[in-house]
Design an enzyme around this catalytic site. Structure first.
Site, PDB file in Angstrom:
ATOM      1  N   LYS A 178     -32.768  -0.145  -5.414  1.00 37.83           N
ATOM      2  CA  LYS A 178     -32.132  -0.193  -4.085  1.00 37.83           C
ATOM      3  C   LYS A 178     -30.663   0.185  -4.260  1.00 37.83           C
ATOM      4  CE  LYS A 178     -30.280  -2.103  -0.306  1.00 37.83           C
ATOM      5  NZ  LYS A 178     -28.993  -1.396  -0.466  1.00 37.83           N
ATOM      6  N   PRO A 179     -30.294   1.429  -3.874  1.00 31.87           N
ATOM      7  CA  PRO A 179     -28.873   1.811  -3.950  1.00 31.87           C
ATOM      8  C   PRO A 179     -28.068   1.098  -2.872  1.00 31.87           C
ATOM      9  CG  PRO A 179     -30.267   3.689  -3.277  1.00 31.87           C
ATOM     10  CD  PRO A 179     -31.148   2.479  -3.301  1.00 31.87           C
ATOM     11  N   THR A 233     -20.053 -11.452  -5.619  1.00 31.21           N
ATOM     12  CA  THR A 233     -20.494 -12.797  -6.011  1.00 31.21           C
ATOM     13  C   THR A 233     -21.276 -13.489  -4.889  1.00 31.21           C
ATOM     14  OG1 THR A 233     -18.776 -13.023  -7.657  1.00 31.21           O
ATOM     15  CG2 THR A 233     -19.631 -15.077  -6.744  1.00 31.21           C
ATOM     16  N   THR A 235     -23.103 -12.147  -2.451  1.00 28.23           N
ATOM     17  CA  THR A 235     -24.447 -11.564  -2.338  1.00 28.23           C
ATOM     18  C   THR A 235     -25.293 -12.013  -3.533  1.00 28.23           C
ATOM     19  OG1 THR A 235     -23.264  -9.601  -1.555  1.00 28.23           O
ATOM     20  CG2 THR A 235     -25.641  -9.418  -1.750  1.00 28.23           C
ATOM     21  N   LEU A 247     -39.048 -18.766  -8.513  1.00 32.16           N
ATOM     22  CA  LEU A 247     -38.981 -19.086  -9.945  1.00 32.16           C
ATOM     23  C   LEU A 247     -39.126 -17.833 -10.807  1.00 32.16           C
ATOM     24  CD1 LEU A 247     -40.962 -22.441 -10.166  1.00 32.16           C
ATOM     25  CD2 LEU A 247     -38.493 -22.093 -10.267  1.00 32.16           C
ATOM     26  N   GLU A 253     -24.624  -9.283 -12.302  1.00 32.38           N
ATOM     27  CA  GLU A 253     -23.315  -8.754 -12.722  1.00 32.38           C
ATOM     28  C   GLU A 253     -22.460  -8.776 -11.466  1.00 32.38           C
ATOM     29  OE1 GLU A 253     -22.580  -7.888 -15.746  1.00 32.38           O
ATOM     30  OE2 GLU A 253     -24.517  -7.586 -16.703  1.00 32.38           O
ATOM     31  N   CYS A 287     -15.382  -3.579 -11.112  1.00 30.14           N
ATOM     32  CA  CYS A 287     -15.533  -5.024 -11.316  1.00 30.14           C
ATOM     33  C   CYS A 287     -14.572  -5.525 -12.381  1.00 30.14           C
ATOM     34  CB  CYS A 287     -16.979  -5.351 -11.680  1.00 30.14           C
ATOM     35  SG  CYS A 287     -17.569  -4.434 -13.105  1.00 30.14           S
ATOM     36  N   GLU A 388     -11.061 -11.341  -5.155  1.00 32.04           N
ATOM     37  CA  GLU A 388     -11.245  -9.953  -5.580  1.00 32.04           C
ATOM     38  C   GLU A 388     -10.920  -9.011  -4.415  1.00 32.04           C
ATOM     39  OE1 GLU A 388     -15.291  -8.484  -6.157  1.00 32.04           O
ATOM     40  OE2 GLU A 388     -14.648  -7.614  -8.061  1.00 32.04           O
ATOM     41  N   LYS A 458     -18.567 -17.668 -15.713  1.00 29.33           N
ATOM     42  CA  LYS A 458     -18.263 -18.379 -14.465  1.00 29.33           C
ATOM     43  C   LYS A 458     -18.936 -17.644 -13.286  1.00 29.33           C
ATOM     44  CE  LYS A 458     -13.745 -19.731 -14.652  1.00 29.33           C
ATOM     45  NZ  LYS A 458     -12.317 -19.467 -15.002  1.00 29.33           N
TER      46      LYS A 458
HETATM   47  P1  NAD Z   1     -22.472  -6.075  -2.342  1.00 28.99           P
HETATM   48  O1  NAD Z   1     -22.677  -7.427  -2.906  1.00 28.99           O
HETATM   49  O2  NAD Z   1     -22.007  -5.944  -0.949  1.00 28.99           O
HETATM   50  O3  NAD Z   1     -23.811  -5.219  -2.434  1.00 28.99           O
HETATM   51  C1  NAD Z   1     -24.487  -5.008  -3.654  1.00 28.99           C
HETATM   52  C2  NAD Z   1     -25.918  -4.603  -3.359  1.00 28.99           C
HETATM   53  O4  NAD Z   1     -26.612  -5.712  -2.803  1.00 28.99           O
HETATM   54  C3  NAD Z   1     -26.052  -3.467  -2.337  1.00 28.99           C
HETATM   55  O5  NAD Z   1     -27.108  -2.603  -2.706  1.00 28.99           O
HETATM   56  C4  NAD Z   1     -26.390  -4.217  -1.057  1.00 28.99           C
HETATM   57  O6  NAD Z   1     -27.066  -3.409  -0.122  1.00 28.99           O
HETATM   58  C5  NAD Z   1     -27.289  -5.308  -1.612  1.00 28.99           C
HETATM   59  N1  NAD Z   1     -27.466  -6.494  -0.760  1.00 28.99           N
HETATM   60  C6  NAD Z   1     -26.647  -6.954   0.217  1.00 28.99           C
HETATM   61  N2  NAD Z   1     -27.173  -8.071   0.786  1.00 28.99           N
HETATM   62  C7  NAD Z   1     -28.335  -8.333   0.139  1.00 28.99           C
HETATM   63  C8  NAD Z   1     -29.328  -9.345   0.244  1.00 28.99           C
HETATM   64  N3  NAD Z   1     -29.235 -10.319   1.151  1.00 28.99           N
HETATM   65  N4  NAD Z   1     -30.387  -9.320  -0.584  1.00 28.99           N
HETATM   66  C9  NAD Z   1     -30.491  -8.343  -1.519  1.00 28.99           C
HETATM   67  N5  NAD Z   1     -29.596  -7.338  -1.669  1.00 28.99           N
HETATM   68  C10 NAD Z   1     -28.521  -7.332  -0.846  1.00 28.99           C
HETATM   69  O7  NAD Z   1     -21.484  -5.344  -3.370  1.00 28.99           O
HETATM   70  P2  NAD Z   1     -20.794  -3.922  -3.203  1.00 28.99           P
HETATM   71  O8  NAD Z   1     -19.727  -4.064  -2.154  1.00 28.99           O
HETATM   72  O9  NAD Z   1     -21.829  -2.861  -3.072  1.00 28.99           O
HETATM   73  O10 NAD Z   1     -20.118  -3.742  -4.651  1.00 28.99           O
HETATM   74  C11 NAD Z   1     -18.895  -4.266  -4.960  1.00 28.99           C
HETATM   75  C12 NAD Z   1     -19.062  -5.571  -5.731  1.00 28.99           C
HETATM   76  O11 NAD Z   1     -19.854  -5.351  -6.892  1.00 28.99           O
HETATM   77  C13 NAD Z   1     -17.733  -6.103  -6.253  1.00 28.99           C
HETATM   78  O12 NAD Z   1     -17.676  -7.495  -6.055  1.00 28.99           O
HETATM   79  C14 NAD Z   1     -17.780  -5.786  -7.726  1.00 28.99           C
HETATM   80  O13 NAD Z   1     -16.974  -6.605  -8.519  1.00 28.99           O
HETATM   81  C15 NAD Z   1     -19.228  -5.942  -8.026  1.00 28.99           C
HETATM   82  N6  NAD Z   1     -19.583  -5.205  -9.266  1.00 28.99           N
HETATM   83  C16 NAD Z   1     -19.830  -5.913 -10.407  1.00 28.99           C
HETATM   84  C17 NAD Z   1     -20.117  -5.240 -11.600  1.00 28.99           C
HETATM   85  C18 NAD Z   1     -20.374  -5.995 -12.872  1.00 28.99           C
HETATM   86  O14 NAD Z   1     -20.928  -5.397 -13.793  1.00 28.99           O
HETATM   87  N7  NAD Z   1     -20.013  -7.257 -12.981  1.00 28.99           N
HETATM   88  C19 NAD Z   1     -20.178  -3.849 -11.608  1.00 28.99           C
HETATM   89  C20 NAD Z   1     -19.921  -3.159 -10.426  1.00 28.99           C
HETATM   90  C21 NAD Z   1     -19.634  -3.855  -9.254  1.00 28.99           C
END
Ligand code: NAD
Length: 493
Positions: A178-179, A233, A235, A247, A253, A287, A388, A458
């Site tokens: 899911k992109p 975080t 989401t 379960l 990430e 991130c 963030e 964390k």
């Molecule tokens: P987001 O949490 O808004 O969305 C991430 C994905 O989750 C998207 O595909 C979105 O459509 C999906 N999603 C949203 N609601 C959902 C639900 N209820 N159930 C299942 N899937 C759902 O994040 P974003 O804005 O796309 O990305 C930015 C965030 O990602 C930042 O907080 C960034 O730090 C984090 N990030 C973390 C890493 C890492 O490796 N730690 C890497 C890249 C980005």
């Protein structure tokens, strides 16, 4: 520049390319505001069809019983196709995310490398013959989970897609990818290459659409046995709750607010370049962005003054211009959220040392641009220093001694990464042990290797990616006891 060939309005569902039956979404080029395409997302029914298809394909002996070195061939083929199409993938990703071509080329190369590394892990993975305590031989093995739900963010689509699909396939599973809502095009282009690789039909589906509809349907689908999620975080917490109900294992990430630390004895040129790269590359939409800068009080004014001078000179422009250092944000809505954070910083009493506005000039009016911004004058517990922002916004804080530094640096809910700049390696090593973060860079920043595990502490994550044990997160362990004594077990006789 090579012409960008955008994927048509289709999704890959259970081995078939067809228009999704969900809601349409507009995909916009953030450098120009131009509509690139309108794409129909998947519906929950499409997710169901994809999950059934992936489950069938994963259980088919043609995939299930394939010897590791033969399964690895598919991963190598996908890597070769990514390399052969790297320029097109880079152009699509720049159009979709706004990132510079230099960065999107590097991301495509990294995705190919990820498939090769997963293939190497697959070919070299070993199961264990464990010490037996009776008349039996004991072996512990690993089997696929079945169907993996892979939910990706928008900031580095092809790299994060590869980091989910490659280990999941290597481990023997099917995948539902899911992109992110704003950036589906690169994932769909990658889906085409996966189809071209000859991978068994239905094993990988690419399902664009809204997170709350498509992502939610994937996580909750009964056939999905593991979820790998990268995103924010909050989401991540929602996804973890849904996984807990079923379960099933989930790896997360998540976000970060990573500290970079400049000690009194740092090589100033090296530290300036590292700090600026750490926060302003990818326009801060990373991130691991080093978004909180801690500088020893003795050199604070001089270091921050020079940093501001250099930040003012950064070249802001479209990702297609080879001279650009700071490209537009992924979307106008995200740019406005970043701008709102800088307004909040002002309300909290911050000094805006540079930036803090959209750039002036006709070439910037249509794009989602924001100037690289440096702030200071805030306490470490201000919201601007805690939350963030995910944009080109750096907040600077002085520190007095190691205790003061460690207390401030560890004072957020996040624990993703840290950078330390100093010539005193013993001190850096000692500090690195005290910083709560899954990755610490010393005299470098934002470097990655597939062979080195990546973990969020964390509220930055749960579980690890990369490294030798990567495939184990996509498998179930099974222990086998093979009796060697032909006599009946004594209890029954
Ligand atoms: P987001 O949490 O808004 O969305 C991430 C994905 O989750 C998207 O595909 C979105 O459509 C999906 N999603 C949203 N609601 C959902 C639900 N209820 N159930 C299942 N899937 C759902 O994040 P974003 O804005 O796309 O990305 C930015 C965030 O990602 C930042 O907080 C960034 O730090 C984090 N990030 C973390 C890493 C890492 O490796 N730690 C890497 C890249 C980005």
């Amino acid at each position: 520049m090579t012409e960008t060939v955008l994927p048509p309005d289709e999704a890959l569902i259970a081995g078939r390319w067809r228009t999704g039956s969900g809601a349409p979404t507009e995909v916009v080029d953030p450098a120009t505001g131009r509509l690139l395409t309108t794409l129909h997302g998947a519906s929950p029914e499409d997710v169901d069809a994809a999950a059934r298809g992936a489950s069938r394909a994963a259980a088919d002996p043609a995939w299930r019983d394939l010897a590791p070195h033969l399964r690895a061939r598919y991963l190598h083929r996908i890597a070769e196709l990514i390399d052969a199409n790297a320029d097109r993938l880079s152009a699509i990703q720049t159009a979709d995310t706004g990132k510079t071509r230099t960065e999107t080329r590097a991301l495509a190369a990294s995705a190919a490398g990820t498939f090769r590394y997963a293939a190497a892990l697959l070919e070299t993975a070993e199961d264990a013959l464990t010490p037996s305590r009776g008349a039996y031989v004991t072996v512990t093995t690993h089997e696929p989970i079945g169907v993996v739900g892979a939910i990706a963010p928008w900031n580095s689509p092809i790299a994060s897609d590869a980091q989910k699909i490659a280990p999941a396939l290597a481990a023997g599973n099917g995948v539902l990818l899911k992109p992110a809502d704003w950036t589906p095009l690169t994932s769909l282009a990658l889906g085409r290459l996966i189809t071209d690789s000859g991978l068994p039909e239905g094993l990988v589906s690419v399902l664009p659409g809204r997170g709350s509809v498509v992502g939610d349907a994937i996580v909750k689908h009964p056939l999905v046995g593991k979820v790998t999620f990268t995103g924010g975080t909050n989401t991540g917490r929602t996804v973890a709750h849904a996984a807990a109900e079923k379960l099933i294992p989930v790896s997360l990430e998540l976000g970060g607010k990573s500290p970079t630390v400049v000690l009194e004895d740092a090589d100033v040129e090296q530290a300036l370049a590292g700090v600026m790269y750490g926060i302003f590359s990818s326009s801060g939409q990373s991130c691991i962005a080093g978004s909180r800068l801690f500088v020893a009080r003795a050199i604070y004014d001089e270091f921050v003054g020079e940093l501001v001078e250099r930040t003012r000179k950064l070249r802001v422009g479209p990702g297609t211009d080879a001279a650009t250092q700071v490209a537009p944000m992924v979307h106008h809505r995200h740019r406005d959220q970043v701008a709102a954070y800088v307004d909040l910083a002002r309300e909290e009493g911050a000094r805006v040392l540079c930036g803090g506005a959209v750039p002036e000039g006709e070439q910037y009016t249509e794009g989602a641009y924001y100037l690289p911004t440096v702030l200071d004058g805030l306490p470490a517990d201000a919201r601007t220093c805690q939350e963030e922002i995910f944009g080109p916004v750096l907040v600077c804080l002085p520190f007095d001694d190691e205790e003061d530094l460690v207390r401030q640096a560890n004072s957020t809910v996040y624990g993703l990464a840290c950078g330390i700049w100093t010539r005193d390696l013993a001190r850096a090593w000692r500090l690195a042990q005290r910083i709560e973060a899954g990755t610490v860079w010393i005299n470098t920043y934002k470097q990655f290797s597939s062979s080195t595990p990546f973990t969020g502490w964390k509220e930055s994550g749960l579980g690890s990616e990369k490294g030798r044990d990567w495939l184990r997160g996509y498998q179930r362990q099974k222990s086998l006891y093979l009796g060697t004594d032909p006599a009946p077990l004594p209890w029954a006789s």
